[in-house]
Design an enzyme around this catalytic site. Structure first.
Site, short mmCIF file in Angstrom:
data_model
loop_
_atom_site.label_atom_id
_atom_site.label_comp_id
_atom_site.label_asym_id
_atom_site.label_seq_id
_atom_site.Cartn_x
_atom_site.Cartn_y
_atom_site.Cartn_z
N LYS A 1 0.78 -1.24 0.00
CA LYS A 1 0.00 0.00 0.00
C LYS A 1 0.82 1.29 0.00
CE LYS A 1 -0.25 0.52 4.96
NZ LYS A 1 -0.97 1.03 6.10
N SER B 1 -10.12 2.32 -2.13
CA SER B 1 -9.53 3.55 -1.62
C SER B 1 -10.10 4.75 -2.36
CB SER B 1 -8.02 3.49 -1.85
OG SER B 1 -7.44 4.75 -1.70
N TYR C 1 0.05 1.85 -7.35
CA TYR C 1 -0.78 1.36 -6.24
C TYR C 1 -2.25 1.68 -6.51
CZ TYR C 1 -3.34 1.71 -1.85
OH TYR C 1 -4.31 1.61 -0.87
N LYS D 1 -5.93 -0.69 -7.33
CA LYS D 1 -7.27 -0.59 -6.72
C LYS D 1 -8.34 -0.46 -7.81
CE LYS D 1 -6.02 -0.84 -2.43
NZ LYS D 1 -6.19 -2.13 -1.76
N ASN E 1 7.62 17.41 8.01
CA ASN E 1 7.61 18.15 6.74
C ASN E 1 6.15 18.30 6.33
OD1 ASN E 1 10.38 18.56 5.78
ND2 ASN E 1 10.48 16.33 5.90
N ASP F 1 0.22 14.23 -4.95
CA ASP F 1 -0.78 14.64 -3.95
C ASP F 1 -1.85 15.53 -4.58
OD1 ASP F 1 0.11 13.32 -1.76
OD2 ASP F 1 0.86 15.09 -0.68
P1 NAD Z 1 -1.33 -3.08 6.30
O1 NAD Z 1 -0.08 -3.15 5.50
O2 NAD Z 1 -1.23 -2.74 7.73
O3 NAD Z 1 -2.14 -4.46 6.16
C1 NAD Z 1 -2.06 -5.27 5.01
C2 NAD Z 1 -1.73 -6.69 5.47
O4 NAD Z 1 -1.67 -7.53 4.33
C3 NAD Z 1 -0.39 -6.78 6.19
O5 NAD Z 1 -0.57 -7.42 7.42
C4 NAD Z 1 0.47 -7.61 5.24
O6 NAD Z 1 1.39 -8.44 5.95
C5 NAD Z 1 -0.58 -8.42 4.49
N1 NAD Z 1 -0.19 -8.83 3.14
C6 NAD Z 1 0.36 -8.07 2.15
N2 NAD Z 1 0.56 -8.83 1.05
C7 NAD Z 1 0.12 -10.08 1.34
C8 NAD Z 1 0.07 -11.30 0.62
N3 NAD Z 1 0.54 -11.40 -0.63
N4 NAD Z 1 -0.45 -12.39 1.23
C9 NAD Z 1 -0.91 -12.32 2.50
N5 NAD Z 1 -0.87 -11.20 3.24
C10 NAD Z 1 -0.36 -10.09 2.66
O7 NAD Z 1 -2.32 -2.07 5.55
P2 NAD Z 1 -3.70 -1.46 6.03
O8 NAD Z 1 -3.51 -0.01 6.26
O9 NAD Z 1 -4.29 -2.31 7.08
O10 NAD Z 1 -4.51 -1.61 4.67
C11 NAD Z 1 -5.37 -2.72 4.42
C12 NAD Z 1 -5.96 -2.56 3.03
O11 NAD Z 1 -6.64 -1.31 2.95
C13 NAD Z 1 -4.91 -2.54 1.91
O12 NAD Z 1 -5.43 -3.23 0.80
C14 NAD Z 1 -4.77 -1.07 1.59
O13 NAD Z 1 -4.37 -0.85 0.27
C15 NAD Z 1 -6.19 -0.57 1.83
N6 NAD Z 1 -6.26 0.87 2.13
C16 NAD Z 1 -5.53 1.37 3.16
C17 NAD Z 1 -5.57 2.75 3.42
C18 NAD Z 1 -4.76 3.35 4.53
O14 NAD Z 1 -4.56 4.57 4.52
N7 NAD Z 1 -4.27 2.57 5.49
C19 NAD Z 1 -6.37 3.59 2.64
C20 NAD Z 1 -7.13 3.02 1.60
C21 NAD Z 1 -7.06 1.65 1.35
N1 UFG Z 2 1.55 14.93 4.67
C1 UFG Z 2 2.51 15.83 5.08
N2 UFG Z 2 3.65 15.34 5.64
C2 UFG Z 2 3.90 14.00 5.78
C3 UFG Z 2 2.90 13.08 5.35
C4 UFG Z 2 1.74 13.59 4.79
O1 UFG Z 2 2.33 17.04 4.96
O2 UFG Z 2 4.97 13.61 6.27
C5 UFG Z 2 0.29 15.45 4.11
C6 UFG Z 2 0.04 15.04 2.67
O3 UFG Z 2 0.68 15.92 1.77
C7 UFG Z 2 -1.48 15.07 2.60
C8 UFG Z 2 -1.92 14.65 4.02
O4 UFG Z 2 -0.79 14.90 4.85
O5 UFG Z 2 -1.93 16.37 2.38
C9 UFG Z 2 -2.29 13.19 4.12
O6 UFG Z 2 -1.24 12.39 3.61
P1 UFG Z 2 -1.17 10.81 3.82
O7 UFG Z 2 0.11 10.32 3.21
O8 UFG Z 2 -1.39 10.46 5.25
O9 UFG Z 2 -2.45 10.28 3.03
P2 UFG Z 2 -2.84 10.41 1.50
O10 UFG Z 2 -4.13 11.16 1.45
O11 UFG Z 2 -1.74 10.91 0.67
O12 UFG Z 2 -3.06 8.89 1.09
C10 UFG Z 2 -3.67 7.92 1.96
C11 UFG Z 2 -3.04 6.55 1.70
C12 UFG Z 2 -3.39 6.08 0.32
C13 UFG Z 2 -4.87 6.10 0.14
C14 UFG Z 2 -5.41 7.48 0.43
C15 UFG Z 2 -6.91 7.51 0.33
O13 UFG Z 2 -1.64 6.61 1.82
O14 UFG Z 2 -2.96 4.74 0.19
O15 UFG Z 2 -5.03 7.88 1.75
O16 UFG Z 2 -7.46 6.50 1.11
F1 UFG Z 2 -5.16 5.77 -1.13
#
Ligand code: NAD
Ligand code: UFG
Length: 342
Positions: free
Chosen positions: A84, A124, A149, A153, A216, A295
């Site tokens: 991710k 996402s 990435y 999705k 930052n 971004d």
């Molecule tokens: P995370 O990395 O904490 O959890 C993902 C888990 O999947 C991990 O435990 C990892 O070990 C496991 N994994 C990865 N590849 C694998 C594989 N091939 N086989 C088995 N296990 C595997 O991430 P998260 O924040 O919990 O995100 C969960 C889901 O939500 C992801 O699909 C991510 O893209 C999506 N998502 C997350 C965010 C966010 O900001 N955290 C936002 C939008 C969508």
């Molecule tokens: N930001 C900073 N400094 C940092 C990190 C982030 O200023 O060190 C700012 C970014 O520019 C943005 C905001 O904080 O304006 C949020 O940034 P994040 O990286 O926390 O989140 P994003 O919105 O960029 O993206 C996240 C996940 C993506 C997901 C998306 C929507 O990383 O995987 O949310 O769900 F797709």
């Protein structure tokens, strides 16, 4: 219900496992531990009083998945597993396509073979790309991802839509998460990425705790009230409850659905920093830096569809999110210090 959680040991999966257990379901966690720690299962047990079943495995191993789906008599799957990190996906696109796309394909084949046709997928807000208007609604166009990435999705959403068109027995609910932050109120599980965090909240937590010197702030010249990026932050416990609420819907409906999960309002980076300083009682020094590639200025969602379909809405505030993230960070740091001493 017996629910397979791929990626169930990760940030969102582990919180969902807690909520499902507390609602009387039996989650089966399937994870290759590429981004999670083995201790998560025992932490869930400390929270709920019951150890979740954990199976170590990779979603690209279709034979193992099929065996698990059959032997564990799984009713539905929540598919969290995936890589991710946006920046990493730009450098390693093939690894992202292999893990996320091939992995999902193997999962869907195993589900079809074992007759499990109920799926909730971690999508996402990134599928919307730069928004033409706000708030974002599910009817808005998708397909403008700015990185590999995000493209995985979009492609998975489309794979699921094709599958549902081809076989009317399938139900696929794509939950489009906005920005999940916070932690379980116990402080036992949360978001603890390896290395330097990419996302705002884990970074801010480490600055507040003195593990990193300053934040930052990427861009202060956006067309937003204070010039910094605006996002729809959602407490991970609300998000986890959103999955529990989507489950009966997925069991009782067929076809493809995309549903936003967010709070429906945005906070700027500086507003989050101020809320975190208040919650932690610590200072979070900031430095303004150039915009981060890829971004967008702002996004937040219209969460009305989730309310209508699942009877769910986010309840926790930005103060709750920061308080719980800080508790998790403080406890994690204390544990690490105790381990170093012993
Ligand atoms: P995370 O990395 O904490 O959890 C993902 C888990 O999947 C991990 O435990 C990892 O070990 C496991 N994994 C990865 N590849 C694998 C594989 N091939 N086989 C088995 N296990 C595997 O991430 P998260 O924040 O919990 O995100 C969960 C889901 O939500 C992801 O699909 C991510 O893209 C999506 N998502 C997350 C965010 C966010 O900001 N955290 C936002 C939008 C969508
Ligand atoms: N930001 C900073 N400094 C940092 C990190 C982030 O200023 O060190 C700012 C970014 O520019 C943005 C905001 O904080 O304006 C949020 O940034 P994040 O990286 O926390 O989140 P994003 O919105 O960029 O993206 C996240 C996940 C993506 C997901 C998306 C929507 O990383 O995987 O949310 O769900 F797709």
């Amino acid at each position: 219900m017996r629910v397979l959680l791929t990626g169930g040991m990760g940030f969102i999966g582990s919180h969902t496992a807690v909520v499902l257990q507390e609602a009387g379901h039996e989650p089966v966690l399937f994870d290759n531990l590429s981004n999670a720690d083995r201790s998560v299962a025992s932490r869930i047990e400390r929270i709920t009083g019951r150890a979740p079943q954990f199976i170590e495995g990779d979603i690209r191993d279709g034979a193992l998945l099929e065996k698990v789906l059959r032997e564990e008599a799984v009713d539905a799957v929540i598919h969290f597993a995936g890589l991710k990190a946006v920046g990493e996906s730009v450098v390693k696109p093939l690894e992202y396509f292999d893990n996320n796309l091939t992995g999902t394909l193997r999962l869907l084949e195993a589900m079809r073979a074992s007759g499990v046709k109920r799926l909730i997928f971690s999508s996402s807000s990134t599928v919307y790309g730069p928004p033409a208007h706000l708030p974002l609604q599910e009817t808005d166009p998708t397909g403008e991802a700015t990185n590999p990435y995000g493209r995985t999705k979009i492609m998975i959403e489309e794979m699921l839509a094709d599958l549902c068109r081809a076989d009317p027995e399938w139900s696929a609910v794509c939950l489009r998460y906005f920005n999940p932050i916070g932690a379980h109120p116990s402080g036992l599980i949360g978001d603890d990425p390896n290395g330097i965090p990419n996302n705002l909240l884990p970074y801010v937590s480490r600055v507040a705790n003195g593990r990193l010197p300053f934040l930052n702030v990427y861009g202060n010249d956006y067309d937003t009230p204070d010039g910094t990026g605006v996002r729809d932050y959602i407490h991970v416990m609300d998000l986890a409850r959103g999955h529990a609420a989507a489950l009966p819907y997925a069991m009782s409906h067929t076809g493809w659905r995309a549903v936003n999960l967010g709070c429906g309002r945005g906070y700027s980076v500086l507003e989050v920093v101020a809320a975190f300083e208040k919650a932690s009682g610590r200072r979070v020094p900031v430095k303004f830096a150039p915009r981060r590639t890829g971004d967008i200025a702002a996004n937040w969602c219209d969460p009305a569809l989730a309310r209508g379909l699942f009877g769910w809405e986010a309840k926790l505030t930005i103060e709750d999110m920061c308080r719980d993230a800080w508790r998790f960070e403080s406890m994690r740091a204390a544990e690490a210090a105790a381990q170093t001493q012993s």
